[in-house]
Design a protein around this motif. Structure first.
Motif, PDB file in Angstrom:
ATOM      1  N   LEU A   2       0.826  -1.206   0.000  1.00 41.43           N
ATOM      2  CA  LEU A   2       0.000   0.000   0.000  1.00 41.43           C
ATOM      3  C   LEU A   2       0.861   1.257   0.000  1.00 41.43           C
ATOM      4  CD1 LEU A   2      -2.789  -0.896   2.597  1.00 41.43           C
ATOM      5  CD2 LEU A   2      -2.811  -1.208   0.132  1.00 41.43           C
ATOM      6  N   GLU A   3       0.297   2.329  -0.536  1.00 47.47           N
ATOM      7  CA  GLU A   3       0.956   3.632  -0.522  1.00 47.47           C
ATOM      8  C   GLU A   3       0.739   4.274   0.851  1.00 47.47           C
ATOM      9  OE1 GLU A   3       2.842   4.785  -2.952  1.00 47.47           O
ATOM     10  OE2 GLU A   3       2.401   3.027  -4.168  1.00 47.47           O
ATOM     11  N   ILE A   4       1.561   5.264   1.167  1.00 46.92           N
ATOM     12  CA  ILE A   4       1.467   5.949   2.463  1.00 46.92           C
ATOM     13  C   ILE A   4       0.060   6.526   2.669  1.00 46.92           C
ATOM     14  CG2 ILE A   4       2.366   7.850   3.880  1.00 46.92           C
ATOM     15  CD1 ILE A   4       4.311   5.436   3.556  1.00 46.92           C
ATOM     16  N   ASP A   5      -0.508   7.129   1.614  1.00 52.87           N
ATOM     17  CA  ASP A   5      -1.861   7.692   1.720  1.00 52.87           C
ATOM     18  C   ASP A   5      -2.888   6.630   2.103  1.00 52.87           C
ATOM     19  OD1 ASP A   5      -0.853  10.150   1.043  1.00 52.87           O
ATOM     20  OD2 ASP A   5      -1.503  10.050  -1.048  1.00 52.87           O
ATOM     21  N   GLN A   6      -2.751   5.438   1.520  1.00 50.82           N
ATOM     22  CA  GLN A   6      -3.687   4.355   1.816  1.00 50.82           C
ATOM     23  C   GLN A   6      -3.526   3.883   3.266  1.00 50.82           C
ATOM     24  OE1 GLN A   6      -2.135   2.078  -1.571  1.00 50.82           O
ATOM     25  NE2 GLN A   6      -4.253   1.856  -2.279  1.00 50.82           N
ATOM     26  N   ILE A   7      -2.279   3.791   3.710  1.00 52.52           N
ATOM     27  CA  ILE A   7      -2.014   3.387   5.096  1.00 52.52           C
ATOM     28  C   ILE A   7      -2.596   4.429   6.051  1.00 52.52           C
ATOM     29  CG2 ILE A   7      -0.207   2.930   6.806  1.00 52.52           C
ATOM     30  CD1 ILE A   7       1.541   1.948   4.408  1.00 52.52           C
ATOM     31  N   GLN A   8      -2.454   5.695   5.679  1.00 53.10           N
ATOM     32  CA  GLN A   8      -2.986   6.785   6.504  1.00 53.10           C
ATOM     33  C   GLN A   8      -4.503   6.662   6.637  1.00 53.10           C
ATOM     34  OE1 GLN A   8      -1.909  10.621   4.923  1.00 53.10           O
ATOM     35  NE2 GLN A   8      -2.314  11.674   6.848  1.00 53.10           N
ATOM     36  N   GLU A   9      -5.181   6.364   5.533  1.00 50.43           N
ATOM     37  CA  GLU A   9      -6.639   6.197   5.580  1.00 50.43           C
ATOM     38  C   GLU A   9      -7.042   5.027   6.472  1.00 50.43           C
ATOM     39  OE1 GLU A   9      -8.696   5.999   1.808  1.00 50.43           O
ATOM     40  OE2 GLU A   9      -7.439   7.607   0.996  1.00 50.43           O
ATOM     41  N   LEU A  10      -6.317   3.919   6.351  1.00 48.91           N
ATOM     42  CA  LEU A  10      -6.661   2.719   7.116  1.00 48.91           C
ATOM     43  C   LEU A  10      -6.374   2.862   8.604  1.00 48.91           C
ATOM     44  CD1 LEU A  10      -5.383  -0.165   4.816  1.00 48.91           C
ATOM     45  CD2 LEU A  10      -7.740   0.241   5.501  1.00 48.91           C
ATOM     46  N   ARG A  26      -5.364   5.841  10.308  1.00 46.79           N
ATOM     47  CA  ARG A  26      -5.574   7.176  10.880  1.00 46.79           C
ATOM     48  C   ARG A  26      -4.306   7.732  11.522  1.00 46.79           C
ATOM     49  NH1 ARG A  26      -9.300   8.748   7.855  1.00 46.79           N
ATOM     50  NH2 ARG A  26     -11.274   7.687   8.023  1.00 46.79           N
ATOM     51  N   PHE A  27      -3.138   7.146  11.215  1.00 46.86           N
ATOM     52  CA  PHE A  27      -1.864   7.686  11.681  1.00 46.86           C
ATOM     53  C   PHE A  27      -1.481   8.837  10.773  1.00 46.86           C
ATOM     54  CE2 PHE A  27      -0.489   3.120  12.994  1.00 46.86           C
ATOM     55  CZ  PHE A  27      -1.212   3.216  14.171  1.00 46.86           C
ATOM     56  N   SER A  28      -0.728   9.798  11.305  1.00 42.78           N
ATOM     57  CA  SER A  28      -0.224  10.886  10.466  1.00 42.78           C
ATOM     58  C   SER A  28       0.873  10.337   9.550  1.00 42.78           C
ATOM     59  CB  SER A  28       0.351  12.004  11.332  1.00 42.78           C
ATOM     60  OG  SER A  28       1.537  11.565  11.972  1.00 42.78           O
ATOM     61  N   ARG A  29       1.118  11.050   8.452  1.00 42.37           N
ATOM     62  CA  ARG A  29       2.187  10.639   7.532  1.00 42.37           C
ATOM     63  C   ARG A  29       3.521  10.534   8.274  1.00 42.37           C
ATOM     64  NH1 ARG A  29       1.057  10.923   2.133  1.00 42.37           N
ATOM     65  NH2 ARG A  29       3.241  11.129   1.563  1.00 42.37           N
ATOM     66  N   GLU A  30       3.783  11.533   9.120  1.00 43.23           N
ATOM     67  CA  GLU A  30       5.044  11.554   9.865  1.00 43.23           C
ATOM     68  C   GLU A  30       5.155  10.324  10.764  1.00 43.23           C
ATOM     69  OE1 GLU A  30       2.829  14.095   9.775  1.00 43.23           O
ATOM     70  OE2 GLU A  30       3.933  15.476   8.475  1.00 43.23           O
ATOM     71  N   ASN A  31       4.052   9.978  11.420  1.00 48.20           N
ATOM     72  CA  ASN A  31       4.046   8.806  12.292  1.00 48.20           C
ATOM     73  C   ASN A  31       4.281   7.534  11.485  1.00 48.20           C
ATOM     74  OD1 ASN A  31       3.841   7.352  14.669  1.00 48.20           O
ATOM     75  ND2 ASN A  31       1.612   7.382  14.714  1.00 48.20           N
ATOM     76  N   ILE A  32       3.668   7.431  10.329  1.00 53.22           N
ATOM     77  CA  ILE A  32       3.849   6.256   9.473  1.00 53.22           C
ATOM     78  C   ILE A  32       5.319   6.112   9.085  1.00 53.22           C
ATOM     79  CG2 ILE A  32       3.326   5.241   7.213  1.00 53.22           C
ATOM     80  CD1 ILE A  32       0.473   6.526   7.573  1.00 53.22           C
ATOM     81  N   TYR A  33       5.926   7.217   8.632  1.00 46.05           N
ATOM     82  CA  TYR A  33       7.342   7.164   8.248  1.00 46.05           C
ATOM     83  C   TYR A  33       8.228   6.790   9.439  1.00 46.05           C
ATOM     84  CZ  TYR A  33       6.429   9.092   3.609  1.00 46.05           C
ATOM     85  OH  TYR A  33       5.998   9.276   2.325  1.00 46.05           O
ATOM     86  N   THR A  34       7.908   7.322  10.612  1.00 48.74           N
ATOM     87  CA  THR A  34       8.682   7.002  11.814  1.00 48.74           C
ATOM     88  C   THR A  34       8.535   5.530  12.177  1.00 48.74           C
ATOM     89  OG1 THR A  34       8.444   9.251  12.649  1.00 48.74           O
ATOM     90  CG2 THR A  34       9.011   7.556  14.269  1.00 48.74           C
ATOM     91  N   LEU A  35       7.302   5.028  12.141  1.00 49.34           N
ATOM     92  CA  LEU A  35       7.059   3.617  12.462  1.00 49.34           C
ATOM     93  C   LEU A  35       7.787   2.701  11.490  1.00 49.34           C
ATOM     94  CD1 LEU A  35       3.254   3.822  13.328  1.00 49.34           C
ATOM     95  CD2 LEU A  35       5.092   3.218  14.921  1.00 49.34           C
ATOM     96  N   LEU A  36       7.735   3.040  10.195  1.00 48.93           N
ATOM     97  CA  LEU A  36       8.428   2.231   9.187  1.00 48.93           C
ATOM     98  C   LEU A  36       9.931   2.236   9.432  1.00 48.93           C
ATOM     99  CD1 LEU A  36       6.590   3.162   5.866  1.00 48.93           C
ATOM    100  CD2 LEU A  36       6.697   0.906   6.931  1.00 48.93           C
ATOM    101  N   SER A  37      10.468   3.413   9.704  1.00 49.84           N
ATOM    102  CA  SER A  37      11.897   3.544   9.930  1.00 49.84           C
ATOM    103  C   SER A  37      12.345   2.718  11.136  1.00 49.84           C
ATOM    104  CB  SER A  37      12.246   5.019  10.131  1.00 49.84           C
ATOM    105  OG  SER A  37      13.599   5.168  10.450  1.00 49.84           O
TER     106      SER A  37
END
Length: 64
Positions: free
Chosen positions: A30-38, A40-51
């Motif tokens: 999934l793309e970051i936008d799709q993960i964000q929708e599913l 409800r994490f912020s983009r920054e949080n998603i990138y931090t979690l992935l990292s």
């Protein structure tokens, strides 16, 4: 196949939010936008979690 099983076992050691984001991004593709929708994490949080998840997995696989 056993290498793949080992990776899945390592993923299960990650905190739940890291597991979720890593699976959605890496396994489900999934793309970051799709993960964000599913999630409800912020983009920054998603990138931090992935990292953090990738860093931890790298450290764990280095020990194998």
């Amino acid at each position: 196949a056993s290498d793949l099983n080992a990776v899945f076992q390592l993923i299960e050691k990650l905190p739940p939010d890291q597991q979720t984001v890593l699976r959605l991004r890496t396994i489900d593709g999934l793309e970051i936008d799709q993960i964000q929708e599913l999630t409800r994490f912020s983009r920054e949080n998603i990138y931090t979690l992935l990292s953090r998840a990738r860093k931890t997995l790298k450290e764990l696989t280095a020990k194998l």
